[in-house]
Design a protein around this motif. Structure first.
Motif, short mmCIF file in Angstrom:
data_model
loop_
_atom_site.label_atom_id
_atom_site.label_comp_id
_atom_site.label_asym_id
_atom_site.label_seq_id
_atom_site.Cartn_x
_atom_site.Cartn_y
_atom_site.Cartn_z
N SER A 136 0.83 -1.20 0.00
CA SER A 136 0.00 0.00 0.00
C SER A 136 0.87 1.25 0.00
O SER A 136 0.61 2.20 -0.73
CB SER A 136 -0.91 0.00 1.24
OG SER A 136 -1.48 1.27 1.41
N ALA A 137 1.92 1.23 0.81
CA ALA A 137 2.74 2.43 0.97
C ALA A 137 3.55 2.74 -0.28
O ALA A 137 3.57 3.87 -0.77
CB ALA A 137 3.66 2.27 2.17
N VAL A 138 4.21 1.73 -0.83
CA VAL A 138 5.08 1.98 -1.99
C VAL A 138 4.24 2.08 -3.24
O VAL A 138 3.47 1.17 -3.57
CB VAL A 138 6.12 0.85 -2.15
CG1 VAL A 138 6.94 1.06 -3.42
CG2 VAL A 138 7.01 0.78 -0.92
N GLY A 139 4.36 3.19 -3.92
CA GLY A 139 3.55 3.37 -5.13
C GLY A 139 3.99 4.62 -5.85
O GLY A 139 5.16 5.02 -5.77
N LEU A 140 3.05 5.24 -6.53
CA LEU A 140 3.36 6.46 -7.26
C LEU A 140 3.86 7.56 -6.32
O LEU A 140 4.60 8.44 -6.73
CB LEU A 140 2.12 6.95 -8.01
CG LEU A 140 1.59 5.98 -9.07
CD1 LEU A 140 0.25 6.46 -9.60
CD2 LEU A 140 2.60 5.84 -10.21
N ASN A 148 6.04 7.36 -4.05
CA ASN A 148 7.49 7.33 -3.91
C ASN A 148 8.20 7.78 -5.18
O ASN A 148 9.19 8.49 -5.14
CB ASN A 148 7.97 5.90 -3.60
CG ASN A 148 7.23 5.31 -2.43
OD1 ASN A 148 6.02 5.15 -2.46
ND2 ASN A 148 7.95 4.99 -1.39
N ILE A 196 -7.92 11.07 -3.62
CA ILE A 196 -6.62 10.55 -4.05
C ILE A 196 -6.78 9.73 -5.33
O ILE A 196 -6.07 9.93 -6.31
CB ILE A 196 -5.96 9.70 -2.94
CG1 ILE A 196 -5.61 10.57 -1.74
CG2 ILE A 196 -4.69 9.01 -3.47
CD1 ILE A 196 -4.98 9.84 -0.57
N TYR A 237 -4.83 9.74 -8.85
CA TYR A 237 -3.89 8.61 -8.83
C TYR A 237 -4.11 7.69 -10.03
O TYR A 237 -3.17 7.23 -10.67
CB TYR A 237 -4.09 7.84 -7.54
CG TYR A 237 -2.89 7.05 -7.05
CD1 TYR A 237 -2.04 7.60 -6.09
CD2 TYR A 237 -2.62 5.77 -7.49
CE1 TYR A 237 -0.96 6.89 -5.60
CE2 TYR A 237 -1.54 5.05 -7.02
CZ TYR A 237 -0.71 5.62 -6.06
OH TYR A 237 0.36 4.91 -5.59
N PHE A 287 1.02 10.87 2.74
CA PHE A 287 0.60 10.27 1.47
C PHE A 287 1.42 9.03 1.18
O PHE A 287 0.89 7.95 0.88
CB PHE A 287 0.79 11.30 0.34
CG PHE A 287 0.28 10.83 -0.99
CD1 PHE A 287 -1.03 11.03 -1.37
CD2 PHE A 287 1.12 10.15 -1.88
CE1 PHE A 287 -1.51 10.59 -2.60
CE2 PHE A 287 0.65 9.70 -3.11
CZ PHE A 287 -0.67 9.92 -3.46
N SER A 288 2.72 9.17 1.29
CA SER A 288 3.59 8.06 0.91
C SER A 288 3.45 6.88 1.85
O SER A 288 3.57 5.73 1.43
CB SER A 288 5.04 8.54 0.88
OG SER A 288 5.85 7.56 0.30
N LEU A 289 3.17 7.14 3.12
CA LEU A 289 3.04 6.04 4.08
C LEU A 289 1.59 5.56 4.21
O LEU A 289 1.30 4.72 5.06
CB LEU A 289 3.57 6.48 5.45
CG LEU A 289 5.06 6.85 5.49
CD1 LEU A 289 5.43 7.51 6.81
CD2 LEU A 289 5.93 5.61 5.26
N SER A 290 0.70 6.06 3.38
CA SER A 290 -0.73 5.69 3.42
C SER A 290 -1.34 5.95 4.79
O SER A 290 -2.10 5.14 5.31
CB SER A 290 -0.93 4.21 3.07
OG SER A 290 -0.32 3.87 1.87
N CYS A 327 -6.30 3.69 6.09
CA CYS A 327 -5.84 2.56 5.31
C CYS A 327 -5.08 1.57 6.20
O CYS A 327 -5.31 0.36 6.16
CB CYS A 327 -4.91 3.10 4.24
SG CYS A 327 -4.77 2.04 2.86
N SER A 367 -1.31 -0.09 -4.44
CA SER A 367 -1.78 1.06 -3.66
C SER A 367 -3.25 1.36 -3.94
O SER A 367 -4.02 1.65 -3.02
CB SER A 367 -0.94 2.30 -3.97
OG SER A 367 0.41 2.08 -3.65
N SER A 418 -5.54 -0.87 -2.06
CA SER A 418 -5.73 -0.53 -0.66
C SER A 418 -6.62 0.70 -0.51
O SER A 418 -7.40 0.81 0.43
CB SER A 418 -4.39 -0.32 0.03
OG SER A 418 -3.80 0.90 -0.34
N LEU A 419 -6.52 1.63 -1.47
CA LEU A 419 -7.35 2.83 -1.39
C LEU A 419 -8.81 2.50 -1.64
O LEU A 419 -9.71 2.96 -0.92
CB LEU A 419 -6.88 3.86 -2.43
CG LEU A 419 -5.66 4.70 -2.04
CD1 LEU A 419 -4.98 5.26 -3.27
CD2 LEU A 419 -6.08 5.82 -1.11
N1 PHE Z 1 1.06 5.43 -0.29
C1 PHE Z 1 0.62 5.33 -1.63
C2 PHE Z 1 1.74 5.79 -2.56
O1 PHE Z 1 2.74 6.26 -2.10
C3 PHE Z 1 -0.64 6.13 -1.87
C4 PHE Z 1 -1.68 5.92 -0.83
C5 PHE Z 1 -2.10 6.97 -0.03
C6 PHE Z 1 -2.22 4.64 -0.63
C7 PHE Z 1 -3.03 6.78 0.96
C8 PHE Z 1 -3.18 4.44 0.35
C9 PHE Z 1 -3.57 5.51 1.15
O2 PHE Z 1 1.64 5.70 -3.73
#
Ligand code: PHE
Length: 452
Positions: free
Chosen positions: A24-28, A30, A103, A107, A228-231, A236, A322, A325-326
């Motif tokens: 969930s955390a690692v995504g766009l 980062n 988001i 996203y 945002f990056s850590l969700s 979440c 990600s 999870s959203l």
């Molecule tokens: N953390 C995700 C990302 O870095 C985005 C995200 C935000 C996912 C909030 C879930 C909740 O891409």
């Protein structure tokens, strides 16, 4: 109301727990958002503040979200109601759902861009292009009416398909195997970028903090980016917490997720800024930064054709874990609160998201004249989610833990009923009770201009 605790499945292994939350955390956030935020907010100064925000806000809030979820074993709204014993705390859940829509609105558009770039890489579209050509190509594509919409809709359907088929776990498992490759490509890209002419200027920009660049806006941007990056800040990780086993060390899990997430963001910065400076691209470009920088680097790399395809494909998969999870935050909330079938909620929310994301995408081209507060819809969604709703959600969570919930109970949950050391608990509790809420309120008040 919330599901029966017994019907909620548990994560099997410790590694599985970390991998799913990291998915969930690692995504766009980062690879796409972090570099452009750093580029717009002073480079090294931003990185420094970002790391401080991750440690002082991100870590305690992630531990709290896990603990709340595991204790309550329910969706976000249900969890807050259950632990507080009052209905009004359910508002945190509703806020999380609104944030998820905001988001996902932009996203999905960016996730669609990464699909287009898989296609472009595969059709050898980067070869022989100058940096100016590649920038122009991105602008032409992203402001086009139909092309980005096409990929956005494909991505939303893929996401809905995964959710409908109930194969999220499978995707997480595949992604667990694939993500090390994404890291590998980022390392290769970094090496290539650093060795480009004038690449060291990029490293200087990214790592040497210029303290005069630290402004209240930089601080809010770094804070919002950390959430945002850590969700965090939208429930979440509460949802994930509800699946974590009772014997899992929540603090350690949070530390692992945070380390992986932060390392990947920094690696993205190292891959991008040297190239940005070498090619003479403006680091403060904005959301297009990654898409106009990296194709240049691929054209200068041995095996660049393959690496480019793999990179954008893996980026799309990282984005998918990600978005799963959203959209799960929306699905769990609506289906449990309104007693609707999950399948119906997934289809319904996907239809709404197709409309919302299409509007976001169109706002970059034909709809760019339509602005609210000087921002295009795309930027407005990005801004309000990261800089308003996530910090607000985190504020409510800190007030809940620091001022409403019994400290003994939260200590019990974090220390696995006293089985783990509670030595650092006072530090955690101080951060949640005083530092986090006061700092967020101060940052908000400053934003409203109250300190000027
Ligand atoms: N953390 C995700 C990302 O870095 C985005 C995200 C935000 C996912 C909030 C879930 C909740 O891409």
């Amino acid at each position: 109301m919330s599901k029966q605790p017994t019907s909620r499945s548990n994560f099997g292994s410790k590694f599985g727990t970390v991998a799913t939350a990291a998915g969930s955390a690692v995504g766009l956030g980062n690879i796409w958002k972090f570099p452009y935020e750093a580029g717009q907010n002073g480079g090294g100064a931003f990185l420094l503040i970002y790391i401080l925000c991750v440690l002082l806000f991100g870590l305690p809030i992630m531990i709290s979200e896990f603990a709340i979820g595991r204790r309550a074993r329910a969706n976000v709204a249900g969890a807050f109601r259950k632990l507080s014993g009052t209905r009004s705390w359910g508002i945190v859940g509703l806020l999380g759902v609104i944030t998820a829509f905001l988001i996902l609105g932009f996203y999905f558009v960016v996730a669609g861009w990464s699909l287009e770039y898989v296609y472009q890489a595969a059709s050898n579209a980067f070869v022989g292009k100058t940096p100016t050509d590649l920038s122009q190509a991105f602008v032409n594509f992203s402001t086009d009416t139909f092309q980005p919409l096409f990929w956005t809709v494909i991505f939303i359907c893929a996401n809905a398909f995964v959710l409908l088929a109930g194969v999220e776990k499978g995707i997480e498992r595949i992604s667990k195997i694939l993500m090390p490759f994404l890291v590998l490509i980022l390392i290769l890209l970094s090496i290539r970028a650093i060795t480009m002419p004038n690449g060291s200027a990029g490293l200087q920009f990214f790592f040497a903090p210029d303290f005069s660049k630290i402004t209240p806006n930089v601080i809010l941007s770094a804070l919002g980016q950390a959430f945002f990056s850590l969700s965090l800040g939208m429930g979440c990780m509460v949802t994930y917490g509800s699946y974590i086993r009772k014997d899992n060390n929540l603090t350690k899990t949070a530390l692992h997720v945070i380390s992986v997430d932060t390392l990947i963001a920094i690696l993205a910065g190292v891959a991008i800024f040297p190239a940005v400076f070498s090619l003479g691209i403006n680091p403060a470009q904005g959301p297009e930064l990654v898409f106009i920088t990296l194709p240049n680097v691929f054209t200068h790399m041995a095996g660049g054709y393959i690496w480019a395809i793999l990179f954008f494909l893996l980026l799309a998969i990282a984005a998918l874990t990600s978005t799963i999870s959203l959209q799960e935050v929306i699905t769990a909330y609506v289906s449990e609160e309104f007693k609707l079938q999950r399948k119906k909620v997934i289809v319904g929310s996907s239809v709404v998201l197709i409309i919302v994301s299409s509007l976001c995408s169109l706002s970059l081209g034909v709809g760019s004249k339509l602005t609210i507060g000087g921002m295009r819809l795309f930027d407005l969604f990005d801004f309000t989610s990261s800089k308003l709703f996530l910090p607000l959600g985190a504020l409510l969570i800190s007030i809940f833990i620091g001022w409403f919930y019994n400290p003994k109970k939260i200590r019990d949950e974090i220390s696995n009923q006293g089985k783990l050391s509670t030595k650092l608990f006072p530090v955690y509790y101080f951060l949640m009770r005083y530092f986090v809420p006061i700092a967020i309120i101060a940052i908000f008040l400053n934003e409203l201009g109250l300190f000027n």
